[in-house]
Motif scaffolding. Structure first.
Motif, short mmCIF file in Angstrom:
data_model
loop_
_atom_site.label_atom_id
_atom_site.label_comp_id
_atom_site.label_asym_id
_atom_site.label_seq_id
_atom_site.Cartn_x
_atom_site.Cartn_y
_atom_site.Cartn_z
N TRP A 48 9.07 2.44 1.47
CA TRP A 48 10.00 2.63 1.43
C TRP A 48 11.07 1.39 0.98
O TRP A 48 11.59 0.70 0.16
CB TRP A 48 10.75 3.43 1.95
CG TRP A 48 12.06 3.48 1.48
CD1 TRP A 48 12.49 4.68 0.42
CD2 TRP A 48 13.56 3.19 2.17
NE1 TRP A 48 13.67 5.25 0.48
CE2 TRP A 48 14.59 4.18 1.16
CE3 TRP A 48 13.73 2.40 2.99
CZ2 TRP A 48 15.76 3.76 1.73
CZ3 TRP A 48 14.94 2.21 3.30
CH2 TRP A 48 16.02 3.22 2.82
N GLU A 428 10.51 8.93 -1.90
CA GLU A 428 11.88 8.38 -1.58
C GLU A 428 13.39 8.85 -1.56
O GLU A 428 14.09 8.14 -1.30
CB GLU A 428 11.55 7.75 -3.72
CG GLU A 428 12.49 6.78 -4.19
CD GLU A 428 12.87 5.38 -3.62
OE1 GLU A 428 13.66 5.44 -3.37
OE2 GLU A 428 11.61 5.04 -3.01
N ASP A 432 16.29 8.54 0.85
CA ASP A 432 17.77 7.71 0.42
C ASP A 432 18.28 8.40 1.30
O ASP A 432 19.74 8.00 1.63
CB ASP A 432 17.44 7.84 -1.11
CG ASP A 432 16.81 6.44 -2.04
OD1 ASP A 432 16.29 6.16 -1.24
OD2 ASP A 432 16.58 6.98 -3.04
#
Length: 793
Positions: A48, A428, A432
């Motif tokens: 990531w 993702e 985040d």
């Protein structure tokens, strides 16, 4: 039959839901114990961080120099577009909403296309040039919502929603947050709308789309109302313990039987509040029930009962009790967080979506733990029991307690790998969000407090903590639109509340000062002074008038044009004398023959018709006399001012004559707009233009002010027409129904009740948009406009 089944199955459905939650909690607990989440997420973060940590010196310097304040909503969106970041920002934001609010998986082609379509529409809206609409509309402002409603053909639903939210907020008692309640209601309505628009996709148009959007707004409000008036009310200290038990029993009986019981005897001091809430919730409940599909009604009641009961179980906990088990702390959280989201899908009757129920069930606690983490200090201060507050209070005494921060990461690991099948896009977006939440929390509580908490929560996994904190310090491009919007809306609501309070204070303060200067002194020939004209004039001025016109002139003249307060006092008096004269003439037996004005007998009733006529004439001339006595201004400007004021008086007379000759006739909308502007709107124009004349404002500014006044004045008159039909005589200070009695053409008689309301809001929107063209601080005019259309008198 349905009611009997609900009574029979209530405990069973809760027990089954509890078993599922217990099984989920067991899986998470095993991950915490074995620390398997650390291994999984460490690998995930290694991949990531390649997209979120940039080692270039230039990129670091550029970021430090160019990134604007996140609170600058519009400027931040523009900055993202200029730097090429907006597409990714909106894509992850919309993807997150699809996961959280819609229970969608991000790996299907259909959902990818839905995200793309929704993102494109949102981007187009956010980057819409001001020239397209004449202004930059706030997403949740009434003018913004109404214009959207016009576009979709659902103005009636938007007006209904506005009225409902305003009414609900006005009944939020002290001890609760009315602005929070409004924000929550708007958020839930927005969430239901998103559900509906996503369900429709791009294939539903015309009447069907209009019907479904209208329906979604009403369902969203009906469901959302439960948050301030059930959850927040029961969480607050507004009700006594006895009242809370009585109220909880009423809600429970409703969910068990499917019918809202009568309120019955209510002995607590909050009877008036509960009567209002009972009526509103009954209406909302019946709307939801009436619009449920037969195949979802059972599910709706079961989910609602599970949600309510899990909330009650959580609510009954006391932070002073040191003996709650981990299961008692976490299982109700899993139940309430999952069922609250499942209810929304049930409420709107959306089509079945394979995997939706499981995804939503497992996802709920992630969101709840994130919220509880962010609110832990507020919850501690209020004595609320959450996994975080309980761990902070008892972790030294209770080594058996599960660390909620570790459980939070376990949930994230479980979602990514066990629920969403290690889908890269899902990984993702969730990572985040997790890093962004920590960044925001660190900024809010400060570095010292943040690191103290991290030391406590991650003492068993120091290496994993180092990884996380490195990412919190270094990672970028992890912020989300919903957080930006939430902060923006909160800022706007708080600012509006403060400005609204200042507006009300200013109105009352200025009104009192103007009232002191209005009475006309008796000077001159003693024989002349025996006439009743001055007494009649002062009698009419002493009534409970709003003084809106001189107040507008005061605010614009003193605050925006910098005119001297004492110097413009004659102008303020002149405006009120002109307006009061128009009311005296309007009330005469030869015209409307009104018995009451400003809460007291009209002048012709108190004196006689002839005296009233002369008093009106006297006040118009007194107004001219006041204007001619202005000092400290350029003589040519004063002369221009007197000429303008005389023209306004003539126009008002022609407007009144048009009104008189229209009795018994059906006017066209154009004729009605013209008549009401010259009767009413032109006086608002005068209150803006008169100070502008002596301040030498340019023609472009005066043109914008005239346009604002025209639409504000018509909106004001439409509201008057509506109040004559729907108003309260005691609040109005005059009888209702006089327009129909006098056979007057009004906006209600020409357009109908619903059409008149739509016309009022359309003029409101145009007036609000016109304020963008005025090169002054228009905050006062904005709230004046809100007052004009929301007033009750």
């Amino acid at each position: 039959m349905m009611n009997n089944e609900l009574i029979k199955n209530e405990d069973e459905c809760y027990r089954l839901a509890e078993q599922k939650a217990a099984h989920y909690f067991k899986l998470l607990r095993e991950q915490v114990t074995a620390k398997t989440y650390v291994t999984n997420l460490t690998k995930d973060f290694q991949s990531w961080k390649q997209n979120h940590i940039h080692h270039s010196f230039l990129s670091f310097f550029s970021k430090r120099q160019e990134t604007p304040d996140l609170n600058g909503y519009h400027s931040y969106i523009q900055w993202l577009e200029l730097t090429g970041k907006l597409d990714h920002y909106l894509d992850r934001s919309v993807s997150y909403i699809f996961m959280r609010d819609l229970g969608k998986a991000l790996d299907s082609a259909e959902n990818k296309e839905s995200v793309r379509r929704f993102t494109a529409g949102l981007k187009k809206y956010l980057l819409k040039p001001a020239s397209e609409s004449g202004e930059q509309i706030e997403m949740f402002s009434m003018d913004g919502m109404y214009r959207w409603g016009q576009k979709e053909g659902i103005e009636s639903a938007v007006m209904w929603m506005h009225n409902k939210i305003q009414t609900a907020a006005s009944h939020i008692p002290k001890g609760m947050d009315a602005e929070h309640a409004k924000r929550k209601l708007m958020k839930i309505i927005g969430g239901v709308l998103i559900h509906e628009m996503e369900a429709m996709g791009g294939g539903v148009r015309g009447e069907e789309r209009t019907k479904r959007l209208d329906h979604a707004i009403r369902l969203g409000y009906s469901y959302g109302l439960t948050y301030p008036f059930i959850d927040d009310l029961l969480d607050s200290a507004v009700l006594s313990d006895k009242e809370k038990r009585q109220y909880s029993d009423l809600i429970r009986r409703t969910l068990i039987t499917g019918v809202v019981p009568e309120l019955g005897k209510w002995t607590g001091e909050n009877r008036g509040l509960i009567q209002f809430i009972h009526a509103e919730l009954r209406e909302a409940f019946e709307y939801i029930r009436a619009n449920q599909r037969r195949e979802t009604i059972q599910s709706f009641f079961e989910l609602a009962y599970v949600f309510f009961q899990s909330q009650e179980n959580d609510r009954e906990k006391n932070l002073a009790n040191a003996h709650y088990t981990n299961e008692e702390l976490y299982i109700p959280v899993i139940l309430k967080s999952s069922s609250s989201r499942l209810i929304v899908r049930s409420v709107i009757g959306a089509p079945e979506d394979k995997g939706f129920e499981n995804r939503t069930f497992y996802y709920g606690i992630y969101n709840q733990l994130a919220d509880d983490f962010a609110d832990m200090f507020d919850d501690l201060r209020s004595g609320a029991v959450t996994p975080y507050t309980y761990f902070l209070t008892y972790h030294e005494q209770r080594p058996d307690l599960i660390n909620p921060f570790q459980l939070y990461w376990s949930v994230i690991s479980y979602l990514i790998h066990d629920v969403y099948g290690s889908d890269p896009k899902t990984c993702e977006v969730i990572l985040d969000r997790a890093i962004n939440s920590l960044k925001r929390f660190k900024l809010r509580v400060g570095k010292k407090k943040y690191h103290e908490l991290m030391g406590l929560f991650t003492s068993e996994v120091p290496t994993f903590n180092q990884t996380i904190q490195h990412l919190v310090r270094k990672a970028d491009d992890v912020d989300f639109f919903d957080k930006l919007l939430r902060d923006h809306v909160l800022t706007v609501l708080k600012k509006e509340q403060q400005e609204r309070e200042e507006f009300i204070y200013t109105i009352n303060t200025v009104r009192n000062q103007i009232n002191e200067t209005l009475p006309i002194a008796k000077n001159g020939n003693e024989l002349l002074l025996k006439s009743p004209i001055i007494d009649a004039a002062n009698y009419s001025l002493e009534g409970d008038g709003k003084r809106l016109r001189p107040i507008i002139t005061w605010m614009m003249g003193i605050n925006e044009y910098g005119l001297d307060r004492l110097a413009i006092m004659p102008m303020l008096r002149a405006l009120e004398y002109m307006h009061t004269a128009s009311l005296i003439f309007d009330d005469l037996p030869s015209q409307d023959n009104a018995p009451i004005r400003r809460g007291r007998q009209t002048v012709h009733q108190m004196f006689d018709a002839a005296s009233a006529e002369l008093t009106g004439l006297f006040l118009t001339q007194k107004a001219v006399h006041e204007l001619s006595s202005l000092e400290g201004f350029e003589p040519r400007a004063v002369l221009r001012l007197i000429q303008y004021a005389s023209q306004v008086t003539m126009d008002m007379c022609m407007g009144q004559a048009m009104d008189l000759h229209s009795k018994g006739k059906q006017l066209s909308l154009e004729e009605l707009n013209t008549m009401c502007f010259y009767k009413t709107g032109i006086a608002f124009e005068a209150s803006l233009i008169m100070p502008a004349i002596v301040a030498h404002a340019d023609e472009a500014e005066m043109k914008a002010l005239k346009k604002f006044a025209r639409h504000a004045g018509i909106a004001f008159q439409i509201k008057d027409d509506l109040l004559d039909v729907e108003g309260d005589k005691n609040l109005l200070g005059k009888p209702v129904g006089k327009d129909a009695e006098n056979n007057n053409s009004t906006f209600v008689s020409v357009l109908g009740l619903e059409g008149a309301k739509k016309a009022m809001w359309d003029h409101y929107c145009t007036a609000m948009e016109t304020l963008q063209e005025v090169p002054r601080n228009t905050t006062f005019l904005k709230y004046l406009l809100d007052y004009l259309v929301n007033r009750e008198r």
